[in-house]
Design a protein around this motif. Structure first.
Motif, short mmCIF file in Angstrom:
data_model
loop_
_atom_site.label_atom_id
_atom_site.label_comp_id
_atom_site.label_asym_id
_atom_site.label_seq_id
_atom_site.Cartn_x
_atom_site.Cartn_y
_atom_site.Cartn_z
N PRO A 119 -0.32 -9.62 15.36
CA PRO A 119 -1.51 -7.82 16.19
C PRO A 119 -1.76 -7.39 15.13
CG PRO A 119 1.71 -8.80 15.62
CD PRO A 119 1.26 -9.58 14.95
N SER A 120 -2.61 -6.50 15.14
CA SER A 120 -3.16 -5.08 14.50
C SER A 120 -2.35 -4.47 13.82
CB SER A 120 -3.58 -4.48 15.32
OG SER A 120 -4.27 -2.83 14.77
N GLY A 121 -2.07 -4.54 11.94
CA GLY A 121 -1.48 -4.21 10.79
C GLY A 121 0.15 -4.78 9.87
N SER A 122 -0.63 -6.22 10.95
CA SER A 122 0.43 -6.85 10.03
C SER A 122 -0.09 -7.85 9.09
CB SER A 122 0.26 -8.03 11.50
OG SER A 122 -1.23 -9.07 11.93
N GLY A 123 -1.16 -7.45 8.27
CA GLY A 123 -1.80 -8.25 7.59
C GLY A 123 -2.93 -9.25 6.90
N LYS A 124 -3.12 -9.57 8.03
CA LYS A 124 -4.13 -10.75 8.01
C LYS A 124 -5.33 -10.09 7.18
CE LYS A 124 -5.03 -9.99 12.88
NZ LYS A 124 -3.77 -9.03 13.01
N SER A 125 -6.22 -9.05 7.50
CA SER A 125 -7.44 -8.82 6.28
C SER A 125 -6.59 -9.14 5.11
CB SER A 125 -7.85 -7.42 6.76
OG SER A 125 -7.92 -7.96 8.21
N THR A 126 -5.33 -8.33 5.16
CA THR A 126 -5.33 -7.71 3.62
C THR A 126 -4.75 -9.37 2.68
OG1 THR A 126 -3.98 -6.11 3.77
CG2 THR A 126 -3.42 -6.69 2.29
N GLU A 185 -11.96 -11.88 11.31
CA GLU A 185 -12.26 -11.53 12.81
C GLU A 185 -14.14 -11.51 12.71
OE1 GLU A 185 -10.53 -8.79 14.89
OE2 GLU A 185 -8.64 -8.22 13.39
N VAL A 245 2.86 -4.63 3.20
CA VAL A 245 1.58 -5.63 3.11
C VAL A 245 1.39 -7.02 3.41
CG1 VAL A 245 0.09 -3.65 3.93
CG2 VAL A 245 0.20 -4.31 1.81
N LEU A 266 4.22 1.00 1.92
CA LEU A 266 4.12 -0.15 3.20
C LEU A 266 4.15 -1.82 2.36
CD1 LEU A 266 3.52 -0.04 6.67
CD2 LEU A 266 1.70 -0.36 5.76
N PHE A 317 0.81 -1.13 0.42
CA PHE A 317 -0.22 0.04 -0.53
C PHE A 317 1.08 1.49 0.29
CE2 PHE A 317 -3.12 -3.21 1.69
CZ PHE A 317 -4.58 -2.51 0.63
N1 LIG Z 1 -6.59 0.29 1.63
C1 LIG Z 1 -5.84 0.49 2.40
N2 LIG Z 1 -4.42 2.11 2.02
C2 LIG Z 1 -3.10 1.61 2.81
N3 LIG Z 1 -3.61 1.35 3.35
C3 LIG Z 1 -3.81 0.10 4.42
C4 LIG Z 1 -5.11 -0.03 3.76
N4 LIG Z 1 -5.86 -1.24 3.77
C5 LIG Z 1 -4.93 -1.97 5.28
N5 LIG Z 1 -3.60 -0.88 5.11
C6 LIG Z 1 -2.48 -1.01 6.09
O1 LIG Z 1 -1.38 -1.66 5.59
C7 LIG Z 1 -1.19 -2.77 6.70
C8 LIG Z 1 -1.86 -4.20 7.05
O2 LIG Z 1 -3.79 -3.76 6.31
P1 LIG Z 1 -4.36 -5.36 7.61
O3 LIG Z 1 -5.83 -5.22 7.33
O4 LIG Z 1 -4.08 -6.62 6.17
O5 LIG Z 1 -4.07 -5.82 9.51
P2 LIG Z 1 -4.09 -6.36 10.17
O6 LIG Z 1 -3.84 -7.25 9.99
O7 LIG Z 1 -6.00 -7.24 9.77
O8 LIG Z 1 -4.53 -6.24 11.12
P3 LIG Z 1 -5.74 -5.78 12.59
O9 LIG Z 1 -6.22 -6.46 13.40
O10 LIG Z 1 -5.66 -4.31 12.72
O11 LIG Z 1 -7.44 -6.00 11.84
C9 LIG Z 1 -1.92 -1.60 8.23
O12 LIG Z 1 -1.06 -0.88 8.16
C10 LIG Z 1 -3.11 -0.48 7.87
O13 LIG Z 1 -3.00 0.43 8.08
#
Ligand SMILES: Nc1ncnc2c1ncn2[C@@H]1O[C@H](COP(=O)(O)OP(=O)(O)OP(=O)(O)O)[C@@H](O)[C@H]1O
Ligand SMILES: [Mg+2]
Lengths: 213, 242
Positions: free
Chosen positions: B35-42, B162, B16, B14, B11
């Motif tokens: 942890p939060s922001g580690s890229g799981k959702s992505t 989640e 991801v 970043l 991103f």
């Molecule tokens: N559309 C986007 N544009 C820019 N950055 C993004 C976007 N979506 C996610 N990010 C960033 O990418 C990184 C990974 O995001 P992601 O949502 O995959 O994390 P996560 O592990 O699911 O976190 P959480 O536990 O908080 O849901 C984070 O730093 C987030 O800020």
């Protein structure tokens, strides 16, 4: 000449021009708004520029361009057609903005959920996005209709015998100018007022709904 | 069923997803945590291409997702996605939420789709709420409707991001119970969650992510009781405190 039937004819012409261009402008405006909400890098600036030009120029100038300048490019239009065309184009620009705002107000999750279940873009818009966007779209849309109906008085300048033109033509013949234009105003008001009421009550109903969600 | 091969995604600047390699077979239940922001959702959003990968290869159900010419709607029809925030359609009844895609994507007749939807609602224990609207339901009930909506497309894969994080504690159990049942019936599932109980009960594998990388993979008991990396150990001690 009988004044009253003449006024009715003018009123009818105003209703006709407004009605036709409202319908066409709404169709075109929704189409443009849906395209614009896709945020395509090529299409979006084009539509944006079109909207800005329409908003940034006086309507009477747009009418003159359609009626007097188009013929130089071989597009000869009757005054009525030119009037409907100019109003449709102008209306579509404003409606485009209203529709875009409405679509963008629908949470992104609704797009994600509907595309995740396999709906294509048209199905998403039709069954999921637009029904929700209508809450945001309807009140300003009806308000826009009122503005368009009032703006239709401008096309009297190219000789369409609608309500305002009827007022002009009458006032040169009889001395009661105040009476004539009061009547013209009253007739416009008679068309606009129900729409204003509709717009207000929609606004109230839809905002109350949203708070209760 | 799902195969990540050196997948990368950014991103902006970043990074991801950093060289992800992962394979999920049919019938497997994989839990993703970190942890939060580690890229799981992505990571799981790439599987139905809510996010696009920029480097590497990703095959889902035989389709190459790195290829931009694939039929996206066809792919997505085969994959259910359950969101943290449910994302039910607020203007439609519960039943209409579940029948929408079967009618318009699978081209089912309305009656047929409704029978199918009732069967799925029955499975999540909400047949009596068919005529209700989403805002009349509790969070747990809404999430179960969302699961029924996914099931109605008879998906080959179910993805969960989640699914219980937005719920009050007393509603988490009812949603997890539905997910456990699905897992035991052999559904292929990728679940982003920190619910250790769920992971221990049904997951075949736990994947731990940090800063866009898969740090550790293991069987649930082995991962939670005896993590190999410090980062995983620290993460587990944190979720245990909750
Ligand atoms: N559309 C986007 N544009 C820019 N950055 C993004 C976007 N979506 C996610 N990010 C960033 O990418 C990184 C990974 O995001 P992601 O949502 O995959 O994390 P996560 O592990 O699911 O976190 P959480 O536990 O908080 O849901 C984070 O730093 C987030 O800020
Ligand atoms: Mg996340």
């Amino acid at each position: 000449m009988q004044i009253f039937p003449f006024f009715l004819k003018g009123l009818w012409m105003t209703v006709l021009i407004s009605g036709a261009s409202l319908i066409l402008g709404t169709l075109l405006g929704f189409l443009l708004g849906m395209l614009r909400s896709r945020k395509n890098r090529l299409v979006n600036p084009l539509i944006g520029f079109f909207v800005d030009v329409m908003r940034g120029t006086p309507f009477i100038v747009q009418v003159f361009i359609v009626f007097f300048i188009f013929p130089e490019f071989g597009i000869q239009l009757e005054a009525f057609t030119a009037a409907v065309l100019a109003m449709t184009i102008m209306g579509s620009a404003f409606i485009c903005e209203i529709v875009t705002a409405g679509i963008l107000a629908v949470p992104k999750g609704q797009w994600e959920a509907s595309s995740s279940s396999g709906l294509n873009i048209l199905q998403q818009l039709r069954f999921v996005i637009l029904p929700q966007a209508m809450k945001t779209i309807l009140p300003p849309l009806v308000g826009q209709y009122v503005l368009l109906i009032k703006d239709s008085s401008v096309v009297s300048a190219i000789g369409v015998v609608e309500l305002t033109r009827v007022g002009w033509l009458t006032v040169v013949r009889i001395p009661e100018g105040l009476m004539v234009f009061s009547l013209v105003g009253a007739l416009y008001f008679a068309i606009s007022y129900p729409l204003i009421r509709i717009s207000n009550s929609l606004e109230r109903k839809l905002t109350v709904n949203r708070v209760s969600l | 069923m799902i195969k990540f091969k050196n997948v990368n995604k950014w991103f902006g600047s970043l990074h991801v997803l950093n060289d992800i390699n992962l394979q999920v077979s049919a019938g497997e239940v994989v839990v993703v945590c970190g942890p939060s922001g580690s890229g799981k959702s992505t990571l799981i959003r790439c599987i139905n291409r809510l996010e696009r990968i920029q480097k590497g290869e990703l095959f889902v159900d035989g389709m190459p997702l790195h290829d931009s010419t694939i039929n996206l709607t066809k792919l997505r029809a085969e994959i259910g996605f359950v969101f943290q925030q449910f994302h039910l359609y607020p203007h439609l009844s519960v039943l209409e939420n579940v029948t929408l895609a079967p009618i318009h994507v699978r081209k089912m007749k309305k009656k047929e789709a409704e029978a199918l939807a009732m069967e799925k609602l029955e499975r999540v224990g909400l047949a009596d709420k068919a005529t209700a609207h989403p805002e009349q339901l509790s969070g747990g009930q809404q999430q179960r409707v969302a699961i029924a909506r996914g099931l109605a497309m008879s998906p080959k894969i179910l993805l969960f991001d989640e699914p219980t994080s937005a719920l009050d504690p007393e509603m988490i159990g009812e949603v997890l119970a539905v997910m456990v049942k699905l897992a035991q019936e052999g559904m292929t599932m990728c679940v982003v969650t920190h619910e250790m109980g769920f992971a221990r009960q049904v997951a075949h594998r736990v994947i731990f992510m940090d800063e866009g990388k898969i740090i550790e993979t293991g069987k649930p008991d082995q991962f939670f009781d005896n993590p190999q990396s410090d980062r995983a150990a620290m993460f587990i001690s944190k979720i245990l405190k909750h």
